[in-house]
Design a protein around this motif. Sequence first.
Motif, PDB file in Angstrom:
ATOM      1  N   PRO A   1     -23.676 -67.598 -22.345  1.00 43.37           N
ATOM      2  CA  PRO A   1     -24.171 -66.402 -23.053  1.00 43.37           C
ATOM      3  C   PRO A   1     -23.742 -65.142 -22.315  1.00 43.37           C
ATOM      4  CG  PRO A   1     -25.922 -68.032 -22.788  1.00 43.37           C
ATOM      5  CD  PRO A   1     -24.776 -68.501 -21.958  1.00 43.37           C
ATOM      6  N   LEU A   2     -23.381 -64.123 -23.048  1.00 42.76           N
ATOM      7  CA  LEU A   2     -22.944 -62.874 -22.431  1.00 42.76           C
ATOM      8  C   LEU A   2     -24.010 -62.314 -21.492  1.00 42.76           C
ATOM      9  CD1 LEU A   2     -20.844 -60.662 -22.136  1.00 42.76           C
ATOM     10  CD2 LEU A   2     -21.693 -59.638 -24.254  1.00 42.76           C
ATOM     11  N   SER A   3     -25.263 -62.572 -21.791  1.00 46.01           N
ATOM     12  CA  SER A   3     -26.361 -62.105 -20.940  1.00 46.01           C
ATOM     13  C   SER A   3     -26.314 -62.730 -19.551  1.00 46.01           C
ATOM     14  CB  SER A   3     -27.709 -62.414 -21.603  1.00 46.01           C
ATOM     15  OG  SER A   3     -27.822 -63.799 -21.885  1.00 46.01           O
ATOM     16  N   GLN A   4     -25.606 -63.853 -19.399  1.00 48.27           N
ATOM     17  CA  GLN A   4     -25.504 -64.552 -18.114  1.00 48.27           C
ATOM     18  C   GLN A   4     -24.060 -64.611 -17.609  1.00 48.27           C
ATOM     19  OE1 GLN A   4     -27.345 -68.454 -18.555  1.00 48.27           O
ATOM     20  NE2 GLN A   4     -28.856 -67.620 -19.988  1.00 48.27           N
ATOM     21  N   PHE A   5     -23.198 -63.790 -18.176  1.00 45.48           N
ATOM     22  CA  PHE A   5     -21.761 -63.940 -17.941  1.00 45.48           C
ATOM     23  C   PHE A   5     -21.256 -63.284 -16.656  1.00 45.48           C
ATOM     24  CE2 PHE A   5     -17.298 -62.511 -18.991  1.00 45.48           C
ATOM     25  CZ  PHE A   5     -16.728 -63.773 -18.872  1.00 45.48           C
TER      26      PHE A   5
ATOM     27  N   VAL B   1     -24.178 -64.080 -27.997  1.00 46.34           N
ATOM     28  CA  VAL B   1     -22.722 -63.965 -27.881  1.00 46.34           C
ATOM     29  C   VAL B   1     -22.275 -64.895 -26.764  1.00 46.34           C
ATOM     30  CG1 VAL B   1     -20.784 -62.416 -27.411  1.00 46.34           C
ATOM     31  CG2 VAL B   1     -22.781 -61.579 -28.677  1.00 46.34           C
ATOM     32  N   LEU B   2     -21.499 -65.913 -27.102  1.00 49.39           N
ATOM     33  CA  LEU B   2     -21.061 -66.910 -26.125  1.00 49.39           C
ATOM     34  C   LEU B   2     -19.623 -66.617 -25.706  1.00 49.39           C
ATOM     35  CD1 LEU B   2     -22.535 -70.103 -27.836  1.00 49.39           C
ATOM     36  CD2 LEU B   2     -23.619 -68.543 -26.208  1.00 49.39           C
ATOM     37  N   VAL B   3     -19.355 -66.736 -24.397  1.00 53.49           N
ATOM     38  CA  VAL B   3     -18.060 -66.350 -23.848  1.00 53.49           C
ATOM     39  C   VAL B   3     -17.487 -67.485 -23.021  1.00 53.49           C
ATOM     40  CG1 VAL B   3     -16.810 -64.569 -22.570  1.00 53.49           C
ATOM     41  CG2 VAL B   3     -18.986 -64.002 -23.655  1.00 53.49           C
ATOM     42  N   ALA B   4     -16.175 -67.712 -23.162  1.00 54.11           N
ATOM     43  CA  ALA B   4     -15.435 -68.639 -22.303  1.00 54.11           C
ATOM     44  C   ALA B   4     -14.296 -67.854 -21.649  1.00 54.11           C
ATOM     45  CB  ALA B   4     -14.875 -69.808 -23.107  1.00 54.11           C
ATOM     46  N   CYS B   5     -14.045 -68.136 -20.386  1.00 56.06           N
ATOM     47  CA  CYS B   5     -13.094 -67.354 -19.596  1.00 56.06           C
ATOM     48  C   CYS B   5     -11.817 -68.156 -19.360  1.00 56.06           C
ATOM     49  CB  CYS B   5     -13.742 -67.001 -18.254  1.00 56.06           C
ATOM     50  SG  CYS B   5     -13.151 -65.487 -17.517  1.00 56.06           S
ATOM     51  N   GLY B   6     -10.676 -67.501 -19.511  1.00 53.53           N
ATOM     52  CA  GLY B   6      -9.383 -68.121 -19.243  1.00 53.53           C
ATOM     53  C   GLY B   6      -8.439 -67.106 -18.640  1.00 53.53           C
ATOM     54  N   GLN B   7      -7.144 -67.452 -18.557  1.00 51.31           N
ATOM     55  CA  GLN B   7      -6.164 -66.575 -17.929  1.00 51.31           C
ATOM     56  C   GLN B   7      -5.256 -65.927 -18.965  1.00 51.31           C
ATOM     57  OE1 GLN B   7      -4.175 -67.724 -14.283  1.00 51.31           O
ATOM     58  NE2 GLN B   7      -5.499 -69.515 -14.043  1.00 51.31           N
ATOM     59  N   ASP B   8      -4.949 -64.669 -18.710  1.00 47.01           N
ATOM     60  CA  ASP B   8      -4.003 -63.916 -19.536  1.00 47.01           C
ATOM     61  C   ASP B   8      -3.059 -63.215 -18.579  1.00 47.01           C
ATOM     62  OD1 ASP B   8      -2.605 -62.518 -21.438  1.00 47.01           O
ATOM     63  OD2 ASP B   8      -4.195 -61.075 -21.855  1.00 47.01           O
ATOM     64  N   ASP B   9      -2.018 -63.923 -18.156  1.00 47.78           N
ATOM     65  CA  ASP B   9      -1.146 -63.448 -17.084  1.00 47.78           C
ATOM     66  C   ASP B   9      -2.020 -63.090 -15.886  1.00 47.78           C
ATOM     67  OD1 ASP B   9       1.057 -63.937 -18.629  1.00 47.78           O
ATOM     68  OD2 ASP B   9       1.283 -61.881 -19.325  1.00 47.78           O
ATOM     69  N   GLY B  10      -2.019 -61.869 -15.432  1.00 42.54           N
ATOM     70  CA  GLY B  10      -2.818 -61.541 -14.265  1.00 42.54           C
ATOM     71  C   GLY B  10      -4.261 -61.224 -14.578  1.00 42.54           C
TER      72      GLY B  10
END
Length: 350
Positions: free
Chosen positions: A183-187, A115-124
Amino acid sequence: MTAPSPEITTFWREFVDAQASLQAQPLRERVESANVLIERHLSGLALEMSGGDSDAVVDLIVTAHGGIDNFPLLMEVVAAAPALQNYRLRAFRERTTQPDFPIGMEGFELSTSEVLVACGQDDGQAALEIRFGREIPSDYQDHARNMAFIMLDHVLGEYDFAVKVGAVDFVEEASDPLAPWVPLSQFVPVFDRYWVDTLGRTSDFPAGEHDWSGMTLSFGGQDDEDGSGDEAEDKAIVMVNRSANPVAMRADLAYALTLDLAVGNRDQLAAVQDLQDQAATLLALPQLGIMAYTLTRAGRRKAVYYVGDKQLAMQTLAPLLLRDEAESLELTFAFDPAWSGYFEFAVHCP
């Protein structure tokens, strides 16, 4: 501390009375028996246990399965707990110490490393975009997405996933091409760095003068007082404490306390502003809370503070709120762990 409700008191009394019989059961059966007790009195909560059958002391976790509406009840239950000889009590399901794990559902297995994850902003809050690092059969797309949510809860922990994470979207490509896929395992370390370095949530109370930013909002028109039907301008002045951002969404600052007072003329406005500023000082000095924003509209000024202990906050402010200028006070508390009231305005501040 406020006295617990009769339901909480009864639950803990029955749990304590049942400790000896619970201890005689294997852990799996003990969990089932304990949940019969809590379901009888406290809807929306559940108990989990971590340990071995023969352990003299095991972890007892009170969970709401991510349901934010039940978080206040959960915290009240934990705060009201008596001493428990065989249990270490914890609020919320914590982050797993082994984030690289698989789960299965109806014959389909998926691992956190897939499971691959990318992080961004959603208001706060933090927004997450997810894609899978392997081909998912069309019949298992919904399963895979449900499993990803379960994994996120275990990897980030119940409270952080429910409060700090906003939108979760399943995509083919990240909306921000510079956002790395992890990877979610390293997120977890990536998420924690993003929370502090990008969103500025150091959890440190601000020192010195606070940085305030203001804006004027226009709302839908309303009839004039003469009843002519012409729309009157309805404006509000909002002042946002940008210095509050580092402590936003701290678990011990989950309640929005609003002091709403009439400001019919300039003198009243000055007196109310002084009272609300003094309230901010009284809460900030012992770090009981922080003034987050004010909103002045239609002859009233609201000051909103985020606090953790409602009763202690009220005790601290009680002498101040007995003053004459507090005569028109309307005081409210709202559970707002994601600081949605604050970020409704803060995201628009220059």
